[in-house]
Scaffold this motif. Structure first.
Motif, PDB file in Angstrom:
ATOM      1  N   CYS A 237       1.075  -1.129  -0.028  1.00  0.00           N
ATOM      2  CA  CYS A 237      -0.005   0.128   0.022  1.00  0.00           C
ATOM      3  C   CYS A 237       0.960   1.329   0.159  1.00  0.00           C
ATOM      4  CB  CYS A 237      -1.033  -0.027   1.200  1.00  0.00           C
ATOM      5  SG  CYS A 237      -2.286  -1.026   1.139  1.00  0.00           S
ATOM      6  N   GLU A 238       2.142   1.294   0.944  1.00  0.00           N
ATOM      7  CA  GLU A 238       2.870   2.181   0.974  1.00  0.00           C
ATOM      8  C   GLU A 238       3.510   2.630  -0.422  1.00  0.00           C
ATOM      9  OE1 GLU A 238       5.670   2.208   3.898  1.00  0.00           O
ATOM     10  OE2 GLU A 238       4.186   1.647   5.519  1.00  0.00           O
ATOM     11  N   LYS A 239       3.823   1.548  -1.094  1.00  0.00           N
ATOM     12  CA  LYS A 239       4.423   1.648  -2.583  1.00  0.00           C
ATOM     13  C   LYS A 239       3.557   2.344  -3.580  1.00  0.00           C
ATOM     14  CE  LYS A 239       8.267  -0.891  -1.602  1.00  0.00           C
ATOM     15  NZ  LYS A 239       9.434  -0.072  -1.170  1.00  0.00           N
ATOM     16  N   VAL A 240       2.214   1.986  -3.463  1.00  0.00           N
ATOM     17  CA  VAL A 240       1.577   2.311  -4.612  1.00  0.00           C
ATOM     18  C   VAL A 240       0.556   3.496  -4.149  1.00  0.00           C
ATOM     19  CG1 VAL A 240       1.434  -0.068  -5.605  1.00  0.00           C
ATOM     20  CG2 VAL A 240      -0.535   0.584  -3.897  1.00  0.00           C
ATOM     21  N   GLY A 241       0.540   3.848  -2.846  1.00  0.00           N
ATOM     22  CA  GLY A 241      -0.261   5.187  -2.462  1.00  0.00           C
ATOM     23  C   GLY A 241      -1.673   4.750  -1.956  1.00  0.00           C
ATOM     24  N   ALA A 242      -1.869   3.394  -1.559  1.00  0.00           N
ATOM     25  CA  ALA A 242      -3.107   2.907  -1.172  1.00  0.00           C
ATOM     26  C   ALA A 242      -2.982   3.333   0.500  1.00  0.00           C
ATOM     27  CB  ALA A 242      -3.649   1.496  -1.275  1.00  0.00           C
ATOM     28  N   ASP A 243      -4.308   3.064   1.380  1.00  0.00           N
ATOM     29  CA  ASP A 243      -4.470   3.242   2.646  1.00  0.00           C
ATOM     30  C   ASP A 243      -4.723   1.802   2.988  1.00  0.00           C
ATOM     31  OD1 ASP A 243      -4.861   3.350   5.470  1.00  0.00           O
ATOM     32  OD2 ASP A 243      -5.940   5.583   5.121  1.00  0.00           O
ATOM     33  N   VAL A 244      -3.787   1.265   3.948  1.00  0.00           N
ATOM     34  CA  VAL A 244      -3.973  -0.233   4.559  1.00  0.00           C
ATOM     35  C   VAL A 244      -5.553  -0.312   5.334  1.00  0.00           C
ATOM     36  CG1 VAL A 244      -2.770  -0.317   6.382  1.00  0.00           C
ATOM     37  CG2 VAL A 244      -3.300  -2.562   5.037  1.00  0.00           C
ATOM     38  N   VAL A 245      -5.494   0.916   5.900  1.00  0.00           N
ATOM     39  CA  VAL A 245      -6.713   1.102   6.891  1.00  0.00           C
ATOM     40  C   VAL A 245      -8.129   0.754   6.166  1.00  0.00           C
ATOM     41  CG1 VAL A 245      -8.012   2.296   8.647  1.00  0.00           C
ATOM     42  CG2 VAL A 245      -5.597   2.230   8.638  1.00  0.00           C
ATOM     43  N   GLU A 246      -8.333   1.394   4.952  1.00  0.00           N
ATOM     44  CA  GLU A 246      -9.180   1.316   4.158  1.00  0.00           C
ATOM     45  C   GLU A 246      -9.264  -0.147   3.527  1.00  0.00           C
ATOM     46  OE1 GLU A 246     -11.471   3.916   3.497  1.00  0.00           O
ATOM     47  OE2 GLU A 246     -10.341   4.967   5.113  1.00  0.00           O
ATOM     48  N   ALA A 248      -8.212  -2.688   4.825  1.00  0.00           N
ATOM     49  CA  ALA A 248      -8.688  -3.998   5.825  1.00  0.00           C
ATOM     50  C   ALA A 248     -10.177  -3.691   6.033  1.00  0.00           C
ATOM     51  CB  ALA A 248      -7.786  -3.515   7.029  1.00  0.00           C
ATOM     52  N   ARG A 249     -10.485  -2.466   6.081  1.00  0.00           N
ATOM     53  CA  ARG A 249     -12.091  -2.514   6.116  1.00  0.00           C
ATOM     54  C   ARG A 249     -12.900  -2.950   4.887  1.00  0.00           C
ATOM     55  NH1 ARG A 249     -16.939   0.672   7.375  1.00  0.00           N
ATOM     56  NH2 ARG A 249     -17.031   1.830   5.324  1.00  0.00           N
ATOM     57  N   GLY A 250     -12.402  -2.870   3.586  1.00  0.00           N
ATOM     58  CA  GLY A 250     -12.864  -3.376   2.596  1.00  0.00           C
ATOM     59  C   GLY A 250     -12.876  -4.798   2.466  1.00  0.00           C
ATOM     60  N   ILE A 251     -11.914  -5.399   2.975  1.00  0.00           N
ATOM     61  CA  ILE A 251     -11.859  -6.791   2.727  1.00  0.00           C
ATOM     62  C   ILE A 251     -12.426  -7.437   4.145  1.00  0.00           C
ATOM     63  CG2 ILE A 251      -9.928  -6.922   1.109  1.00  0.00           C
ATOM     64  CD1 ILE A 251      -7.927  -8.045   3.737  1.00  0.00           C
ATOM     65  N   GLY A 252     -12.236  -6.770   5.298  1.00  0.00           N
ATOM     66  CA  GLY A 252     -12.892  -7.420   6.573  1.00  0.00           C
ATOM     67  C   GLY A 252     -14.318  -7.432   6.355  1.00  0.00           C
ATOM     68  N   LEU A 253     -14.956  -6.642   5.630  1.00  0.00           N
ATOM     69  CA  LEU A 253     -16.680  -6.736   5.611  1.00  0.00           C
ATOM     70  C   LEU A 253     -17.201  -8.212   4.980  1.00  0.00           C
ATOM     71  CD1 LEU A 253     -17.337  -2.978   5.234  1.00  0.00           C
ATOM     72  CD2 LEU A 253     -17.953  -4.684   7.158  1.00  0.00           C
ATOM     73  N   ASP A 254     -16.147  -8.618   4.160  1.00  0.00           N
ATOM     74  CA  ASP A 254     -16.391 -10.003   3.342  1.00  0.00           C
ATOM     75  C   ASP A 254     -16.507 -10.981   4.496  1.00  0.00           C
ATOM     76  OD1 ASP A 254     -16.147 -12.445   2.340  1.00  0.00           O
ATOM     77  OD2 ASP A 254     -15.336 -11.689   0.498  1.00  0.00           O
ATOM     78  N   ILE A 257     -13.766 -13.330   5.245  1.00  0.00           N
ATOM     79  CA  ILE A 257     -12.489 -13.086   5.736  1.00  0.00           C
ATOM     80  C   ILE A 257     -12.729 -12.367   7.133  1.00  0.00           C
ATOM     81  CG2 ILE A 257     -10.580 -11.147   5.568  1.00  0.00           C
ATOM     82  CD1 ILE A 257     -11.327 -11.515   2.440  1.00  0.00           C
ATOM     83  N   GLY A 258     -13.740 -11.787   7.342  1.00  0.00           N
ATOM     84  CA  GLY A 258     -13.950 -11.092   8.926  1.00  0.00           C
ATOM     85  C   GLY A 258     -13.032  -9.761   9.150  1.00  0.00           C
ATOM     86  N   PRO A 259     -13.472  -8.932  10.107  1.00  0.00           N
ATOM     87  CA  PRO A 259     -12.653  -7.800  10.344  1.00  0.00           C
ATOM     88  C   PRO A 259     -11.533  -7.978  11.380  1.00  0.00           C
ATOM     89  CG  PRO A 259     -14.831  -7.799  11.304  1.00  0.00           C
ATOM     90  CD  PRO A 259     -14.919  -9.038  10.591  1.00  0.00           C
TER      91      PRO A 259
END
Ligand code: UDX
Length: 442
Positions: A237-246, A248-254, A257-259
Motif C-alpha cells: 500500500c505504501e509503495k502504490v499509495g493506498a491506505d491499508v486501513v481502508e 482492511a475495512r474493505g476486505i474485512g466486511l467480506d 474474511i472477517g474484520p
C-alpha cells in the motif's frame, strides 16, 4: 491463564485451590492482590468468598482431595523454537506423587503443548504410580485455552467455544459439568463484565487429544498470519499509495474474511504467537514437513519492526544521536506483559543504531526495566518525554494515547516526526500541527 481460570471457576461456584512454586505470588494472591496486570482479576479476588478460592505452594495438599486437576504451567520456547514441556511433565510427576490410592481424578492439560504431550503425561503418571505401588484412576483431557491477555476474564466467561480432547468419557463429562455455567450462561455476570448483548451459547467441541492440541496451535498461527498478511499488504500500500486501513475495512466486511486481526502495525508479540508459531515450525521439522506459510508470517512480522527504523531514518537521516520517544512498551494495551513486545524490539533496534531513546508506558515500565535496564530514559509524562525530541513512535495503542495533544507536542519537539505504529490517528489530525506523519501502510 492459570490465575484467570482459577478465579473464574471459583466465581462460578467451584472450590478452587491455586498452586504456584513462587512464594511471593502466593503471598500476594492470598492478600487479594494480583501479581500481573489483568483487568478484573483483583475485583474478583476480593468478591469471591475466601473458602471458594485459596492459594498454596503445597501441590500435595492441593491435589489430594481434588476431583479435577488442571496443569497450566508455562511451555517456554527452547533455543530451537521447540516448546519446552519439562514444567508440564514435572507438574504431572508431582501430581502423581500426591494422588491417593483408589481415588479417581480428572487431569486436565491446559498449557499449550506440542502434539503427543498428553500421551507423555499419561506415561509419566503411570510410571510414578507403578513406582509408588499404588492404583488410582486418572482420566486425562486436553483443554486448550484461547483467552487473550487484557481480556482474559471476558474470554473465559464468554468464549467462542470450549475444546476438550480426550479418550475418556469420564473426563469429557467432568469438564462438561465444570463448564456448565459457561456453556449454558447460567451465572450472574460480574458487575464490570456484563454478558455481551449478541453473545450466543458457546459450543463444546469434543475431540481426540491430538486434535485438541493442534486446534490451539492452528488457531494462534492462523491469527498471527492474518496480521502478517495485512502487514505485507500494508507495505505494498505504501509503495502504490493506498491506505491499508481502508483496504482492511474493505476486505474485512467480506464475511468469509472477517474484520478481526486485520490491524496493520509494527506486528505481533506476546507470550503466545511468537512461541506457538516457532513451536509449529519445530514440529514441522520433527516430522520432516515444511511449513512455509507459518515461516513467512514470522519473517513479515520481524520486518515490521525494521520498517519503523527505516521510516525514522528516511525522515531524520541520521539516527545516531537522535532523541526518539517510544510510546507504549507492553506487547499490546491492557497488559503489563512485555514478552516479545514489538515495542521493546523497536527500542533495541534504535539503541543499536545509536539513538537516544526515551520511553513511556502506563503500566509496563517495571517489566520493561528488566529488559532494557538503564539504556533508555523512563518518563511518566508524555509531554515531558517529548521535550526536544526528534521523533515519537507510537508502539502500543493504549487508550491514553488516543487523545494526545499534538499542538502541545509540536511546541515541545525539536523535529516533528510521528510514526503511528498502530495506525490509530487520521493522518490529517497529526499533519495539521506541522508533523511528518508516518503510519504503517498508508
Ligand atoms: C493470543 C490469542 O489471541 C489468544 O486466543 C491465545 O489464547 C493467546 O494468544 P494475546 O497474545 O493475549 O492472545 O494477544 P492478542 O490480542 O491475540 O494480540 C497478539 C498480538 O497481535 C499483539 O502484539 C497485538 O498488538 C497484535 N495484533 C493484534 C496486531 O498487530 N493486529 C491486530 O489486528 C490484532
Amino acid at each position: 491463564m492459570g490465575l484467570t481460570t482459577g478465579v473464574a471457576l471459583a466465581y462460578l461456584g467451584h472450590k478452587v485451590v491455586g498452586v504456584d512454586k513462587d512464594p511471593s505470588k502466593i503471598a500476594l494472591l492470598s492478600k487479594g492482590k494480583s501479581p500481573i496486570h489483568e483487568p478484573g482479576i483483583e475485583e474478583l479476588l476480593v468478591e469471591i468468598k475466601r473458602e471458594q478460592l485459596t492459594f498454596t505452594e503445597d501441590t500435595a495438599a492441593a491435589v489430594r482431595d481434588a476431583e479435577l486437576i488442571m496443569i497450566a504451567v508455562g511451555t517456554p520456547a527452547k533455543a530451537n523454537g521447540e516448546a519446552d514441556t519439562s514444567y508440564v511433565e514435572a507438574a504431572a510427576e508431582e501430581v502423581a506423587q500426591s494422588i491417593e490410592e483408589g481415588k479417581r481424578y480428572i487431569l486436565v492439560v491446559k498449557s499449550t503443548v506440542p502434539i503427543g504431550t498428553n500421551r507423555r503425561v499419561s506415561h509419566v503418571i503411570e510410571q510414578v504410580l507403578k513406582k509408588r505401588g499404588i492404583q488410582a484412576h486418572v482420566y486425562l483431557a486436553s483443554n486448550p485455552e484461547f483467552l487473550r491477555e487484557g481480556l482474559a476474564l471476558r474470554d473465559t466467561f464468554y468464549p467462542d467455544r470450549i475444546v476438550v480432547g480426550s479418550e475418556s468419557p469420564e473426563a469429557v463429562e467432568a469438564l462438561r459439568r465444570l463448564y456448565r455455567p459457561i456453556l449454558e450462561q447460567t451465572f450472574n455476570p460480574p458487575g464490570f463484565l456484563p454478558r455481551p448483548e449478541s453473545y450466543d451459547l458457546p459450543p463444546l467441541i469434543t475431540t481426540d487429544p491430538t486434535s485438541a492440541e493442534m486446534i490451539k496451535y492452528a488457531a494462534n498461527a492462523c491469527l498471527a498470519l492474518k496480521i502478517s498478511f495485512i502487514n505485507e499488504i500494508a507495505g505494498l500500500c505504501e509503495k502504490v499509495g493506498a491506505d491499508v486501513v481502508e483496504v482492511a475495512r474493505g476486505i474485512g466486511l467480506d464475511a468469509r474474511i472477517g474484520p478481526a486481526f486485520l490491524g496493520a502495525g509494527i506486528g505481533w508479540g506476546g507470550s503466545c504467537f511468537p512461541k506457538d508459531t516457532a513451536a509449529l515450525l519445530a514440529m514441522g521439522r520433527e516430522y520432516n514437513y515444511a511449513m512455509p506459510i507459518v515461516a513467512a508470517a514470522r519473517e513479515v512480522n520481524w520486518r515490521q519492526r525494521e520498517r519503523v527504523i527505516e521510516k525514522l531514518q528516511s525522515a531524520l537521516k541520521v539516527l545516531r544521536g537522535s532523541v526518539i520517544g517510544v510510546l507504549g512498551l507492553a506487547f499490546k494495551p491492557g497488559t503489563d506483559d512485555v514478552r516479545e513486545s514489538p515495542a521493546i524490539d523497536v527500542v533495541r533496534l534504535l539503541l543499536e543504531r545509536g539513538a537516544h531513546v526515551r520511553v513511556h508506558d502506563p503500566v509496563a515500565v517495571e517489566n520493561a526495566r528488566k529488559e532494557l535496564g538503564s539504556r533508555v530514559e523512563y518518563y511518566d509524562n508524555v509531554y515531558e518525554l517529548a521535550r526536544d525530541a526528534d521523533a515519537l513512535v507510537l508502539a502500543t495503542e493504549w487508550s491514553q494515547y488516543f487523545d494526545l495533544d499534538f499542538a502541545e507536542l509540536a511546541g515541545r519537539m525539536r523535529q516533528k516526526v510521528f510514526v503511528d505504529g498502530r495506525n490509530i490517528f487520521t493522518p490529517s489530525e497529526v499533519t495539521r500541527w506541522g508533523f511528518i506523519y508516518m503510519g504503517m501502510g498508508r
